[in-house]
Design a protein around this motif. Structure first.
Motif, mmCIF file in Angstrom:
data_model
loop_
_atom_site.group_PDB
_atom_site.id
_atom_site.type_symbol
_atom_site.label_atom_id
_atom_site.label_comp_id
_atom_site.label_asym_id
_atom_site.label_seq_id
_atom_site.Cartn_x
_atom_site.Cartn_y
_atom_site.Cartn_z
ATOM 1 N N UNK A 16 3.847 11.576 12.724
ATOM 2 C CA UNK A 16 4.994 12.217 12.070
ATOM 3 C C UNK A 16 4.563 13.109 10.912
ATOM 4 N N UNK A 17 3.561 12.676 10.151
ATOM 5 C CA UNK A 17 3.069 13.524 9.069
ATOM 6 C C UNK A 17 2.730 14.925 9.581
ATOM 7 N N UNK A 18 1.971 14.961 10.672
ATOM 8 C CA UNK A 18 1.518 16.240 11.217
ATOM 9 C C UNK A 18 2.673 17.023 11.828
ATOM 10 N N UNK A 19 3.545 16.339 12.577
ATOM 11 C CA UNK A 19 4.679 17.010 13.201
ATOM 12 C C UNK A 19 5.620 17.587 12.148
ATOM 13 N N UNK A 165 3.216 11.000 2.411
ATOM 14 C CA UNK A 165 3.878 9.764 2.009
ATOM 15 C C UNK A 165 5.113 9.458 2.852
ATOM 16 N N UNK A 166 5.693 10.471 3.486
ATOM 17 C CA UNK A 166 6.898 10.221 4.280
ATOM 18 C C UNK A 166 6.623 9.446 5.568
ATOM 19 N N UNK A 167 5.372 9.272 5.933
ATOM 20 C CA UNK A 167 4.965 8.844 7.274
ATOM 21 C C UNK A 167 5.876 7.811 7.921
ATOM 22 N N UNK A 168 6.044 6.649 7.301
ATOM 23 C CA UNK A 168 6.841 5.582 7.893
ATOM 24 C C UNK A 168 8.141 5.331 7.138
#
Length: 219
Positions: A16-19, A165-168
């Motif tokens: 998700x970080x990358x997307x 930091x937004x990852x999860x």
């Protein structure tokens, strides 16, 4: 024609970080769904030879270049696009500090906790779950303190540290058994600010693999 491909699946906060970064910088990209919980293609010799020797996602494809590890991908995309970059050496060091803390201490504990709670068979041992949850909550408190009175982690503008930091943190509260945005008000307010950025999307809307076990996207 797309500029990038991203090997990913909806349940992966690391992907998700990358997307999210690709969307935030306005890149033309397409997801390549990895059926992590089904075929397990990431474990095959072909995947480890042709895509990523570590057997992981995300993998960013830019022409002949393949990049792995979300922190590397974020740095690459920021430098190439000129967006979400720290503005000086001090900010660059602070950004790196928070990305490492995030990967090791925040989402580094949240990710395994969520996996063992929702997807592992059998589910995680209660003692292991209690340990992971305790460490995750303690480290979220550190992030909450950091964001109290601040707009973003490093400066008054979002950087790759914020994207990392937004990852999860946007996954549903029921997947954790606790509500991060509610329990940590400064984090909750920051998550709302991140949602206002052009291109923001929820992980289940951005990457294939939701509903669970399908190649679909959340409507």
């Amino acid at each position: 024609m797309t500029d990038y491909q991203l090997y990913c699946f909806a349940q992966s906060g690391n992907a998700y970080r990358a997307a999210l970064m690709l969307n935030l910088i306005g890149a033309k990209w397409e997801p390549v769904w990895i059926d992590f919980f089904g075929t397990g293609v990431q474990r095959t010799p072909e995947y480890r030879t042709d895509v990523n020797e570590m057997g992981e996602v995300p993998v960013l494809v830019d022409g002949a270049k393949k990049l792995t590890q979300s922190g590397v991908i974020l740095n690459y995309l920021a430098r190439k696009s000129g967006k979400f970059l720290p503005q000086n050496e001090e900010q660059e060091l602070e950004s790196l500090r928070w990305i490492i803390f995030d990967n090791q201490k925040v989402n580094g504990f949240l990710g395994p906790f969520r996996f063992l709670k929702n997807f592992a068979k059998p589910a995680g041992d209660p003692a292991v779950m209690a340990f992971l949850q305790g460490r995750a909550l303690g480290n979220l408190a550190i992030v909450n303190k950091r964001l109290t009175g601040r707009q973003y982690l490093v400066s008054d503008k979002p950087t790759i540290a914020d994207v990392s930091m937004t990852a999860y943190l946007y996954y549903p509260a029921e997947e954790y058994g606790f509500d991060i945005a509610k329990d940590y008000p400064a984090i909750g307010a920051w998550l709302q600010r991140m949602k206002t950025l052009p291109g923001w999307k929820h992980p289940y809307q951005l990457m294939p693999g939701y509903p669970f076990g399908t190649q679909g996207l959340m409507p």
